[in-house]
Write a protein that holds these residues in place. Structure first.
Motif, PDB file in Angstrom:
ATOM      1  N   ALA A 138       0.841  -1.205   0.000  1.00  0.00           N
ATOM      2  CA  ALA A 138       0.000   0.000   0.000  1.00  0.00           C
ATOM      3  C   ALA A 138       0.881   1.261   0.000  1.00  0.00           C
ATOM      4  CB  ALA A 138      -0.929  -0.002   1.202  1.00  0.00           C
ATOM      5  N   VAL A 139       1.983   1.225   0.716  1.00  0.00           N
ATOM      6  CA  VAL A 139       2.909   2.365   0.739  1.00  0.00           C
ATOM      7  C   VAL A 139       3.552   2.534  -0.628  1.00  0.00           C
ATOM      8  CG1 VAL A 139       5.042   3.253   1.761  1.00  0.00           C
ATOM      9  CG2 VAL A 139       3.334   2.149   3.208  1.00  0.00           C
ATOM     10  N   VAL A 140       3.974   1.423  -1.226  1.00  0.00           N
ATOM     11  CA  VAL A 140       4.587   1.472  -2.560  1.00  0.00           C
ATOM     12  C   VAL A 140       3.584   2.000  -3.575  1.00  0.00           C
ATOM     13  CG1 VAL A 140       5.616   0.086  -4.400  1.00  0.00           C
ATOM     14  CG2 VAL A 140       6.215  -0.366  -2.019  1.00  0.00           C
ATOM     15  N   ALA A 141       2.346   1.504  -3.517  1.00  0.00           N
ATOM     16  CA  ALA A 141       1.309   1.947  -4.459  1.00  0.00           C
ATOM     17  C   ALA A 141       0.973   3.423  -4.256  1.00  0.00           C
ATOM     18  CB  ALA A 141       0.057   1.092  -4.298  1.00  0.00           C
ATOM     19  N   SER A 142       0.943   3.882  -3.011  1.00  0.00           N
ATOM     20  CA  SER A 142       0.637   5.300  -2.778  1.00  0.00           C
ATOM     21  C   SER A 142       1.744   6.201  -3.306  1.00  0.00           C
ATOM     22  CB  SER A 142       0.389   5.564  -1.290  1.00  0.00           C
ATOM     23  OG  SER A 142       1.566   5.384  -0.541  1.00  0.00           O
TER      24      SER A 142
END
Length: 140
Positions: free
Chosen positions: A112-116
């Motif tokens: 989720a951090v990478v995608a954000s």
């Protein structure tokens, strides 16, 4: 009379430039939040295993100290709309992307951090492209 002299001159920022400024400030708040979370880890305020600097493995110590300093620095630069703010944010985002996508066995899988970060980078690139296309001179 030429066509350029009859065209109205825009002296203020365009709508896209205003939206881009707000986008940078939203990302600044996001960076500040991440910086505070890394400082919480550094200080050991959160009661969990390995959430204190002296208990962390060396690889976590390095990235935690680095990102605890760089994220608030990026937040300040983005909030002030300075040219170095996005550069520091990119370094932070790249570091976290490499951590979570490149070394998931060491840092865990936080997709989720990478995608954000990827979503924010795509929005940033889109804003810059639209602003560039608006500011280039019209073909004669």
């Amino acid at each position: 009379m030429s066509d350029a002299s009859t065209r109205p001159q825009a002296f203020g920022p365009t709508v896209v430039e205003s939206l881009f400024a707000w986008f940078q400030r939203i990302i600044a708040v996001y960076c500040l939040m991440f910086g505070v979370l890394y400082w919480i880890r550094l200080l050991g305020y959160y009661d969990a295993p390995l959430w204190r600097l002296d208990l962390m493995p060396v690889h976590w110590q390095v990235v935690t100290v680095t990102l605890a300093v760089f994220f608030p620095f990026a937040a300040a630069g983005l909030w002030m709309l300075s040219s170095w703010g996005p550069v520091i944010w990119f370094l932070c985002a790249a570091t976290e992307t490499i951590m979570y996508a490149g070394f998931p066995d060491l840092f865990g899988r936080h997709y989720a951090v990478v995608a954000s970060h990827a979503f924010a980078a795509c929005l940033y690139a889109t804003f810059r492209l639209v602003i560039y296309l608006q500011q280039r001179p019209a073909p004669q």
